[in-house]
Each structure stands twice: as structure tokens, then as C-alpha cells.
Motif scaffolding. Structure first.
Motif, PDB file in Angstrom:
ATOM      1  N   SER A   1      -2.161   4.105   5.688  1.00  0.00           N
ATOM      2  CA  SER A   1      -2.628   2.756   5.404  1.00  0.00           C
ATOM      3  C   SER A   1      -2.625   1.888   6.657  1.00  0.00           C
ATOM      4  O   SER A   1      -1.687   1.933   7.454  1.00  0.00           O
ATOM      5  CB  SER A   1      -1.705   2.135   4.351  1.00  0.00           C
ATOM      6  OG  SER A   1      -1.808   0.741   4.341  1.00  0.00           O
TER       7      SER A   1
ATOM      8  N   SER B   1       0.835  -1.191   0.000  1.00  0.00           N
ATOM      9  CA  SER B   1       0.000   0.000   0.000  1.00  0.00           C
ATOM     10  C   SER B   1       0.871   1.242   0.000  1.00  0.00           C
ATOM     11  O   SER B   1       1.821   1.346   0.778  1.00  0.00           O
ATOM     12  CB  SER B   1      -0.906   0.024   1.237  1.00  0.00           C
ATOM     13  OG  SER B   1      -1.664   1.220   1.246  1.00  0.00           O
TER      14      SER B   1
ATOM     15  N   ARG C   1      -0.614   4.268   0.432  1.00  0.00           N
ATOM     16  CA  ARG C   1      -1.363   5.275   1.202  1.00  0.00           C
ATOM     17  C   ARG C   1      -0.575   5.697   2.433  1.00  0.00           C
ATOM     18  O   ARG C   1      -0.012   4.868   3.148  1.00  0.00           O
ATOM     19  CB  ARG C   1      -2.706   4.707   1.659  1.00  0.00           C
ATOM     20  CG  ARG C   1      -3.692   4.536   0.533  1.00  0.00           C
ATOM     21  CD  ARG C   1      -5.055   4.107   1.034  1.00  0.00           C
ATOM     22  NE  ARG C   1      -5.556   5.080   1.982  1.00  0.00           N
ATOM     23  CZ  ARG C   1      -6.244   4.760   3.081  1.00  0.00           C
ATOM     24  NH1 ARG C   1      -6.496   3.508   3.371  1.00  0.00           N
ATOM     25  NH2 ARG C   1      -6.682   5.702   3.876  1.00  0.00           N
TER      26      ARG C   1
END
Length: 187
Positions: A14, A9, A11
Motif C-alpha cells: 500500500s 489499508s 494491502r
């Protein structure tokens, strides 16, 4: 023992990033997290015998080669491996940095299945790359949301932390065993 972690991920906040950071707290040694978001899309034409890898590809390969073990932490997207993580592995397939390297795969998901599809796919990808998937070090973490403190971005659930501690312990033992020469190999 040096550990290289790969997160599926990108993000900033995350839940899998929180799992990865929490897991790294149980690693007794140097650890780095690969920057796989900077990798170009894999193209075999850019990876031939005479090709010079881009700086991000060369960095990933050098980090993987220097590591004694790999930790892969990933969400599951559409019952599969996130594209950014699969792309990173595609860049490592032909260069051999994962050969015989102990690997742990941890997936975390808000679903009750804990990312089981992605976990199984990642294990298969890594086995095909001839990494040594350490089954005792692999985990599927279901219903991850309430197990993370949003302020610290770390796992706070004791059962999950215990599982991460055990996973990293198994991975470290496998890395130590892989680095220890067999009696027949000693001078």
C-alpha cells in the motif's frame, strides 16, 4: 513517548503503508503498528459491561491505552474512511483509550485532493472520541504514486518527507506537553 500507528489499508504494498513507514522514521521513541485486520466486525452486543473482548480487541485497546500519541495513516475509499479503520475506531469508542490523546491524521491518495474527504471524516471521528486532533500534525498528500520508491516502499519526495517530519514533530510536542503535569498538578 510511545506511538501507536493505525493504517487504513491492509494491502501489503500500500502507498499509505509506505507513508506510514516513512513517517515512523521521524518518531523518536518506541512505536508500534496496530493489527486492525484481525478485529471482528463491531457489534455492540459483544461489547457490553459483562462482555469479554476478543483477543484482537483486547490487544488494540491495550496498545492504544499504552500509547502517548496516535498516528492514523489512511487512503480514501469512495470519498470516505476505509471500513477496516472505522471498525477499529468503533471498538475504541466506548472504552476510552483515545480520550485526550494527541492524534495526527495523514491521508495519501493518487488523486489531486490527497484524500481530503477521509481526512476530514477521520478528524471528526477522533474529535467525537475526544482525541486531541493536532491540526499542525495532519496532512493530505496528493498524487502519492510517484512520491514512493517501489523498491524500498518508502517516500522519496523531499517535500512530502519534510511535511511528514514536521507532522511527527508537532505530534511529539503535543504528546510531551500532554505528559507534562501543570504546575498546579505537581506535588
Amino acid at each position: 513517548m510511545r506511538l501507536l500507528a493505525l493504517s487504513g489499508s491492509l494491502r501489503a504494498r500500500s502507498s499509505n503503508g509506505a507513508v506510514l513507514r516513512s513517517a515512523l522514521a521521524f518518531w523518536d521513541g518506541p512505536a508500534a503498528t496496530a493489527d486492525i485486520g484481525a478485529l471482528p466486525h463491531f457489534n455492540p452486543d459483544l461489547d457490553g459491561e459483562d462482555a469479554t473482548p476478543t483477543a484482537p480487541v483486547a490487544a488494540l485497546r491495550a496498545e492504544a491505552a499504552a500509547a502517548d500519541a496516535l498516528l492514523v495513516v489512511s487512503p480514501e475509499y469512495a470519498h470516505g474512511v476505509p471500513g477496516v479503520l472505522k471498525n477499529a475506531f468503533d471498538w475504541l469508542v466506548s472504552s476510552g483509550e483515545c480520550v485526550a490523546k494527541p492524534v495526527a491524521v495523514i491521508t495519501a491518495s493518487p488523486s489531486p485532493a490527497g484524500g481530503d474527504h477521509a481526512n476530514a471524516q477521520l478528524r471528526e471521528i477522533l474529535r467525537m472520541m475526544t482525541g486531541e486532533v493536532i491540526e499542525a500534525a495532519c496532512r493530505e498528500i496528493p498524487a502519492i504514486g510517484p512520491k514512493i520508491d517501489p523498491t524500498t516502499e518508502r517516500v522519496t519526495d523531499e517535500a512530502t518527507l519534510s511535511g511528514l517530519r514536521a507532522a511527527l514533530s508537532h505530534l511529539a510536542a503535543a504528546a510531551t506537553a500532554a505528559a507534562t503535569p501543570l504546575p498546579s498538578e505537581r506535588p
